[in-house]
Design an enzyme around this catalytic site. Sequence first.
Site, PDB file in Angstrom:
ATOM      1  CD  GLU A 340      -2.895  -0.197   1.968  1.00  0.00           C
ATOM      2  OE1 GLU A 340      -3.213  -0.137   3.117  1.00  0.00           O
ATOM      3  OE2 GLU A 340      -4.441  -1.657   1.865  1.00  0.00           O
ATOM      4  CG  HIS A 361      10.571 -28.875   2.301  1.00  0.00           C
ATOM      5  ND1 HIS A 361      11.138 -30.165   2.331  1.00  0.00           N
ATOM      6  CD2 HIS A 361      11.132 -28.092   2.862  1.00  0.00           C
ATOM      7  CE1 HIS A 361      12.323 -29.958   3.381  1.00  0.00           C
ATOM      8  NE2 HIS A 361      12.628 -29.489   3.634  1.00  0.00           N
ATOM      9  CE  LYS A 476     -11.628   0.206   1.481  1.00  0.00           C
ATOM     10  NZ  LYS A 476     -11.001   1.922   2.555  1.00  0.00           N
TER      11      LYS A 476
HETATM   12  O1  PA5 Z   1      -3.373   1.505   6.176  1.00  0.00           O
HETATM   13  C1  PA5 Z   1      -4.851   1.038   5.611  1.00  0.00           C
HETATM   14  O2  PA5 Z   1      -4.744   2.627   5.899  1.00  0.00           O
HETATM   15  C2  PA5 Z   1      -5.686   0.010   5.619  1.00  0.00           C
HETATM   16  O3  PA5 Z   1      -5.157  -0.484   5.058  1.00  0.00           O
HETATM   17  C3  PA5 Z   1      -6.945   0.074   6.130  1.00  0.00           C
HETATM   18  O4  PA5 Z   1      -6.061  -0.027   7.593  1.00  0.00           O
HETATM   19  C4  PA5 Z   1      -7.312  -0.776   6.159  1.00  0.00           C
HETATM   20  O5  PA5 Z   1      -8.344  -0.369   4.473  1.00  0.00           O
HETATM   21  C5  PA5 Z   1      -9.120  -0.126   7.422  1.00  0.00           C
HETATM   22  O6  PA5 Z   1      -9.465   0.977   6.921  1.00  0.00           O
HETATM   23  P1  PA5 Z   1      -9.814   1.142   8.799  1.00  0.00           P
HETATM   24  O7  PA5 Z   1      -9.039   1.120   9.745  1.00  0.00           O
HETATM   25  O8  PA5 Z   1     -10.636   2.759   8.273  1.00  0.00           O
HETATM   26  O9  PA5 Z   1     -11.174   0.645   8.726  1.00  0.00           O
END
Ligand code: PA5
Length: 501
Positions: A340, A361, A476
Amino acid sequence: MQLPDENIEYSYARLLAPLPEAWTPLAELQAKHLLSPERVEQMRPLMNAIRGKVASERELQNPPAKDLPLQAGFINLPQNTLDAYRRKGDASELGKVLRLAQRLRENTDRVVVLGIGGSYLGAKALFDALCHTFHNELPPKLRMGKPRVYFEGNNVDNDALTELLELLENTCVEPDLPEERWGVIVVSKSGGTLETAAAYRAVRAEMAKYYGPKSDWLRQLIIPVTGPKGKLRDLAHADGIADDDIPTIPDDVGGRYSVFTPVGLLPAATMGLDVRALLLGASAMTKRFLEEPFDRNPVLQLAAVNHLMTEELGKTGRVMAVWGKKLESIGFWYDQLLSESLGKNNRGATPITSVYTRDLHSRGQQHQEGTRDKLINNLVVRHPKHPPVLVGMADRNEDDLNQFSRKGYPDVLDAAFKGTNQAYADAARPTADIVLPGVTEHTVGQLLQMLMLATVVEGRLANINPYGQPGVEAYKKNMMALLKATPNLPKGEVADQMKGK
Ligand code: PA5
């Protein structure tokens, strides 16, 4: 107090191409797939400049729009959290976390942690690395008051959720008995993530059924962890949960950088981990990053060589080879951090978590002889927590192991580690080592902070903003649109489906 031998180390010696004495096929491969020591040397001034930039980003009040999002709050957070706890004690955020964790420990035998992505992976990594491998199976006496921990809301898996609720229904039948009570930590920074919200709805309904819809336990045993504003906080308020019982995720800390906020700290404290040691480890790593020269600075070294391997030598696969099964979830946590943070603009290395020796393995063949597109970062532990298990002498020696009778598991692992890396080196396959003296809260705190800092530095080096994850929004948006476009089932059919007709 940090002892010098508790420092984690990073070594990239095997990534450097030796000076060739003569042309050989291996020397040619090394020149192509390993780094020249001069190239690493040349990076020093740039690395100092980038460190200065990353350090100054901590103070920026109104960054220009082109630099947004900027969420550098995680860098000073561990020390700030400890300082605030020293000054304000129970009134600080850490004080709140410790109080709520104690409430869960004293009043429940099971805790469900709901969350996804950055709101899940850190807590899971801490649980797997630092708690007993069979924590949930241990009898209460051996768990010493620490509840069993389950993770949900990290997927949309109908059957897994059903089976968790089934487990709770079958093992908890008398809410007046503390050993049959369960609680929930629901984590979402935005407060609106569908996976977490839907799981929370199911779990909340199950709790209301168990404790009674008006029971005080609902307010006591549901702990939301969320941002300063949002739907989850609103829902908690509507349920009568006061802000004082809702730990807050700071705005300036992004999801995958939030393991040292209540996102990671509340589950950690609930499972009985020493969260101060975690924070001390993380804070020590920030100090090393900010103060140490390149030669003693694991963050700058890791970022520099990872960057060169990806951007200049085309090693676009980045294997985190963890030498221990308890470290696999740390690998998954890093998967998200790297993906990310740097997987943007059609760039960024692809993370792969491998557990060695298990995956020697399976993936081992590919790592040894497959496409030359990978850098292998070993994560290796110097000292196991428990005394060595010896191979031992046996009456029957058909397996021919008596020759190793006085060798222990750590010796076998060490031979596997050295043998594997020698085999990679003999084929000019690039490997480097992150070495943990042991797996403790203090070393894991250092490790996670090191990886977060190195990822930000790497982003700045490659001109990729390491904060934000705009690409995640696409799925999303589609998922929401599709859900809205599909009609709800008529009431009768819902009931039939639930009965399995
Ligand atoms: O790094 C990030 O911001 C995302 O991976 C969030 O952690 C993930 O989408 C979960 O989001 P939230 O904490 O708003 O539910």
